[in-house]
Scaffold this motif. Sequence first.
Motif, PDB file in Angstrom:
ATOM      1  N   ARG A  18       0.833  -1.208   0.000  1.00 22.95           N
ATOM      2  CA  ARG A  18       0.000   0.000   0.000  1.00 22.95           C
ATOM      3  C   ARG A  18       0.864   1.253   0.000  1.00 22.95           C
ATOM      4  O   ARG A  18       0.563   2.239  -0.674  1.00 22.95           O
ATOM      5  CB  ARG A  18      -0.932   0.002   1.212  1.00 22.95           C
ATOM      6  CG  ARG A  18      -1.985  -1.096   1.185  1.00 22.95           C
ATOM      7  CD  ARG A  18      -2.841  -1.058   2.449  1.00 22.95           C
ATOM      8  NE  ARG A  18      -3.681   0.125   2.474  1.00 22.95           N
ATOM      9  CZ  ARG A  18      -4.915   0.190   1.950  1.00 22.95           C
ATOM     10  NH1 ARG A  18      -5.426  -0.879   1.354  1.00 22.95           N
ATOM     11  NH2 ARG A  18      -5.616   1.290   2.026  1.00 22.95           N
ATOM     12  N   SER A  19       1.962   1.188   0.738  1.00 26.54           N
ATOM     13  CA  SER A  19       2.874   2.332   0.767  1.00 26.54           C
ATOM     14  C   SER A  19       3.528   2.541  -0.599  1.00 26.54           C
ATOM     15  O   SER A  19       3.658   3.675  -1.066  1.00 26.54           O
ATOM     16  CB  SER A  19       3.941   2.113   1.838  1.00 26.54           C
ATOM     17  OG  SER A  19       4.878   3.167   1.852  1.00 26.54           O
ATOM     18  N   ARG A  20       3.900   1.434  -1.259  1.00 27.68           N
ATOM     19  CA  ARG A  20       4.507   1.541  -2.589  1.00 27.68           C
ATOM     20  C   ARG A  20       3.500   2.048  -3.617  1.00 27.68           C
ATOM     21  O   ARG A  20       3.853   2.810  -4.517  1.00 27.68           O
ATOM     22  CB  ARG A  20       5.069   0.190  -3.020  1.00 27.68           C
ATOM     23  CG  ARG A  20       6.213  -0.319  -2.166  1.00 27.68           C
ATOM     24  CD  ARG A  20       6.753  -1.631  -2.707  1.00 27.68           C
ATOM     25  NE  ARG A  20       7.305  -1.478  -4.050  1.00 27.68           N
ATOM     26  CZ  ARG A  20       7.685  -2.483  -4.841  1.00 27.68           C
ATOM     27  NH1 ARG A  20       7.530  -3.737  -4.413  1.00 27.68           N
ATOM     28  NH2 ARG A  20       8.179  -2.265  -6.030  1.00 27.68           N
ATOM     29  N   VAL A  21       2.247   1.608  -3.491  1.00 24.38           N
ATOM     30  CA  VAL A  21       1.200   2.054  -4.421  1.00 24.38           C
ATOM     31  C   VAL A  21       1.041   3.566  -4.349  1.00 24.38           C
ATOM     32  O   VAL A  21       0.913   4.251  -5.378  1.00 24.38           O
ATOM     33  CB  VAL A  21      -0.136   1.345  -4.097  1.00 24.38           C
ATOM     34  CG1 VAL A  21      -1.301   2.057  -4.783  1.00 24.38           C
ATOM     35  CG2 VAL A  21      -0.085  -0.109  -4.544  1.00 24.38           C
ATOM     36  N   GLN A  22       1.064   4.115  -3.155  1.00 26.54           N
ATOM     37  CA  GLN A  22       0.855   5.551  -2.981  1.00 26.54           C
ATOM     38  C   GLN A  22       1.997   6.391  -3.548  1.00 26.54           C
ATOM     39  O   GLN A  22       1.823   7.592  -3.769  1.00 26.54           O
ATOM     40  CB  GLN A  22       0.685   5.870  -1.491  1.00 26.54           C
ATOM     41  CG  GLN A  22      -0.600   5.285  -0.904  1.00 26.54           C
ATOM     42  CD  GLN A  22      -0.685   5.473   0.605  1.00 26.54           C
ATOM     43  OE1 GLN A  22       0.344   5.708   1.269  1.00 26.54           O
ATOM     44  NE2 GLN A  22      -1.877   5.370   1.153  1.00 26.54           N
TER      45      GLN A  22
END
Length: 643
Positions: A394-398
């Motif tokens: 999720r952090s990488r997606v953002q």
Amino acid sequence: MSVKIKLLVLQSPEYRALESLRQRGLEIHISTGPQMHNKPLREDTCAPVTSLKLGKLKVVRRQLLQRYEHQPLVSCLAGLYGCQWRRYQRAKAQPGECCCSKVECGSFGLLILTFFLSFVFLYFWSEAQNDYNDFDWFNFGTLGFWFPWSLVLLAVAAALFTYIALLLVLAVCLLSEGQRLYLHWTHKIGIVVTLAFSVTATAILSDLWSKEWKTLLLSLQVTAPFLHVAAVSLMTLLSWPIALHFFRMNKRVRQVAMLGLYLSVLFSLFLVPLGMYSPCIKEAGTLGPPPALIGHRGAPMLAPENTVLSFEKAVEAGGAGLETDVTISYDGVPFLMHDSTLRRTTDVAQVFPNRTHADASMFTWAELQQLNAGNWFLSRDPFGMASSLSEEDRSRVQNQSVPSLAQFLEVAARSGRLVLFDLRRPPFGHPYSQSYVNTTLQVVQEHINSSQVLWLPSEDRATVQASDPELQQTSGQKASIQELLHAHISTLNLQYSSMSQQHVSKYWSVNISTNLYVISQPWLFSLAWCAGVHSVTTNSVQLLSNLRQPLFLMTPEKYSLMWILTDALSAFLITAIFIFHWWRERGLYFWSGSRQTHENGPYSKFRTELSDVWSISSVNARPDLQSTPSSPATPHLPTITEE
């Protein structure tokens, strides 16, 4: 003497039977025959009459109790179907008679029509799940906001079909119970609403999404055998009420019409398998390897499409290739973007609010790098899988940005994956509107081995081929073998609805492979596998890579045995059901006008507005007990009346 006779009557079994019926709510009137008036009764006549009538009353009692044991069920059926919860609201319709008025007959016919149309739409839309993502994004472009319309449409269609199917089951059960049909007005409105929804939705989708009808035809190559078994089973179940009504009908024309229609449909279903075709019905050992998986814009179910993270996820899931879309920035940098604008997959509306609808190629590379290309995936969750992401993902997606073609090619080069991309021409007035092909080709040659690239752009194909012969020239259109060979085409990239085992075999005979797009459902992948397709572009690499064999695969011998056994078993059961009803009707009673002959005595039935009235009369006693001028008359059997 009269006191003793009353005691004998009160203690008799038939009196107790009548009292039992009285306790069940049946109004009982007991009276003697007209010949009894003003004539004394002899004590020695009571016992013989009781013995004589006992057998008759047991039969009548059994018939009446059998009838009234079904009242709770009938009340439930009639209440749900026509809101007729009380007995006096209902009317009987013996099997073989007209089941309802003309208005109710029309309602029943409309119910049957709505059932079939709602089933067609539900099946049509459930088999279109492969393209739900495209449908939802199409609505996003039209309405300007995201909503999972496809799933809502599926849920509504399923709910309405279930409602109509339940009404039809209630109607058939009421007919089997000999009840006249009366459909409540709220259900009539529901039927009209369901019919209007099914017809309107089918018409709109046929206009906007006409290719889905080809998907429907393809689905029959997998589901038809199972639909055949289900249809034959349904016709077998319907044989019970059909046979019941057939043997109770007193008009030959109606009998022939009903039986002829039923047998026509039944024999048609029996012969349907003769016209079925499926590439998954094949000889053992002839199934080839599964198609290679090419990630459609990466792995769009696991990460935002056309981002570096998405392509890395596709590689991790076992994808053999990566597919994307390329356009050219205003300053000549090829980058990845499927749409003509940036508003669907970036936050351009916040960063450049005045350029939301501007063409993506009119932005410079520096401006594109200011956009976030991942937050939209978490907020809209197009495939409903964002909740399954880990905190790290999720952090990488953002933090995903719009990638360049060079970044994409580096991922493919490191993993040794094939590359397939389409190239969009910049609009008129763009600085690279004439040289965009050469600009893209130069980036390809700098970052990846040309043999890994399936070159799809058709512009200047001859020039590109002469410049770099190692590129795998790929065509997006069918053509004759001569034309394809002349253009050095090695791969065809076709929409999955054009799937054909014959075409795949024909092209492969001259070493032209076939790639189909976009296939994300296991049943479609199974069909492509059986048809010999070499590769498919998919949104669900992580799902299809775990499929070890087609969902449906059968040899012709096993398939023939399956449908022959199904038809034979159905024919046997239907024949047995008809024989049973014939035997039962022949053994119980026969119709003769409004009278029936039941065992040893006349048995007549007539109907009032509120209920049925049953009467038993003219039962003769033994000759030696009949009244004579010198002896008192024997009392007749009491009259039983339901009011």
